[in-house]
Design a protein around this motif. Structure first.
Motif, PDB file in Angstrom:
ATOM      1  N   TYR A  90       4.165   3.761  25.373  1.00  0.00           N
ATOM      2  CA  TYR A  90       4.734   3.986  24.039  1.00  0.00           C
ATOM      3  C   TYR A  90       6.254   4.181  24.085  1.00  0.00           C
ATOM      4  O   TYR A  90       6.887   4.333  23.031  1.00  0.00           O
ATOM      5  N   ASP A  91       6.822   4.197  25.286  1.00  0.00           N
ATOM      6  CA  ASP A  91       8.278   4.177  25.468  1.00  0.00           C
ATOM      7  C   ASP A  91       8.995   5.284  24.683  1.00  0.00           C
ATOM      8  O   ASP A  91      10.107   5.097  24.187  1.00  0.00           O
ATOM      9  N   ILE A 109       3.659   5.993  29.227  1.00  0.00           N
ATOM     10  CA  ILE A 109       4.788   5.086  29.367  1.00  0.00           C
ATOM     11  C   ILE A 109       4.695   3.890  28.432  1.00  0.00           C
ATOM     12  O   ILE A 109       5.715   3.314  28.023  1.00  0.00           O
ATOM     13  N   ARG A 124       8.476   6.472  21.770  1.00  0.00           N
ATOM     14  CA  ARG A 124       8.651   6.297  20.322  1.00  0.00           C
ATOM     15  C   ARG A 124       8.015   7.408  19.503  1.00  0.00           C
ATOM     16  O   ARG A 124       8.421   7.648  18.358  1.00  0.00           O
TER      17      ARG A 124
END
Length: 244
Positions: free
Chosen positions: A234-235, A232, A237
């Motif tokens: 690194y959202d 989570i 990306r």
């Protein structure tokens, strides 16, 4: 130029051996945590530079790349292309640890392919055998890149067994990044003798643990790594370059 452990005893040993800078890049630790620990152990006599040794590719065929001067976190287990693109975007200094060592390293073909994005190749690693270090020197010479040395210390006794001496003062992480990116003049230096050989053997034995029981623990017992690309933090990306 590359250590995996950092505590009061590591700092004391580094200072006793006249080391001015340690590059701290532990496995599977996120960049903000590395930065915080590096700052905690830096003082007027020793600079600790935070870095990430990113595991590109899968467990079966992982290629390690060391990046200094990152402005944002980069996860493990992404493609080599994805990692190199992100390093270039962040204008990081990118160096190659232990080239062609087992199944955890960039090959000479990889290094040649990314020649313009790599700033140095490790030519002496205290953990590696003579043939591996000889191959590192050959690769650096073939591709025309500067070398560097490191203790690659996973155990405290290896601190100061090998180091890189630059032609300029390194007073900040930015200074080191600039020296690497600019190809500054340097000397690769190492200790010698039976104690050096023994310390190298101890480090290599640790590699066996890391790739057997340590790996089993990470894969089966620990759950998702903090540096997994789908974590989570690194959202999303890096979803497009994740290998898992």
């Amino acid at each position: 130029m590359h250590v995996k452990i950092l505590d009061e005893r590591v700092v004391s040993r580094a200072k006793a051996r006249d080391i001015d800078v340690l590059v701290y890049a532990p496995h599977f630790v996120r960049l903000p945590d590395i930065r915080a620990r590096a700052a905690r152990f830096s003082d007027d006599d020793l600079l600790v530079v935070p870095a990430r040794e990113v595991f590109t590719g899968s467990w079966r065929d992982r290629k390690h790349v060391l990046a200094l001067g990152l402005s944002a976190p980069v996860p493990d287990f992404i493609t080599l292309d994805g990692a190199m693109d992100e390093f270039a975007r962040q204008e990081a200094a990118v160096v190659v640890p232990h080239p062609e060592l087992l199944n955890v390293s960039l090959t000479s073909k990889d290094i040649e392919a990314y020649r313009d994005d790599i700033h140095a190749v490790e030519t002496y690693n205290a953990k590696a055998f003579s043939r591996h270090n000889r191959r590192g020197r050959e690769i650096a010479r073939e591709v025309g890149l500067p070398g560097f040395a490191s203790s690659y210390a996973h155990v405290r006794g290896s601190i100061g067994e090998a180091w890189t001496e630059f032609d300029r003062a390194i007073d900040s992480a930015a200074d080191l990044v600039d020296a690497l990116r600019e190809g500054a003049e340097r000397r690769v230096i190492r200790r010698s003798g039976i104690s050096h050989t023994i310390r190298g053997a101890i480090e290599f034995a640790h590699l066996g643990y890391e790739n057997s029981w340590g790996k089993l623990d990470r894969l089966l017992l620990s759950g998702m790594e903090p540096t997994h690309p789908r974590h989570i933090a690194y959202d999303g990306r890096f979803d497009d370059v994740s290998v898992y």
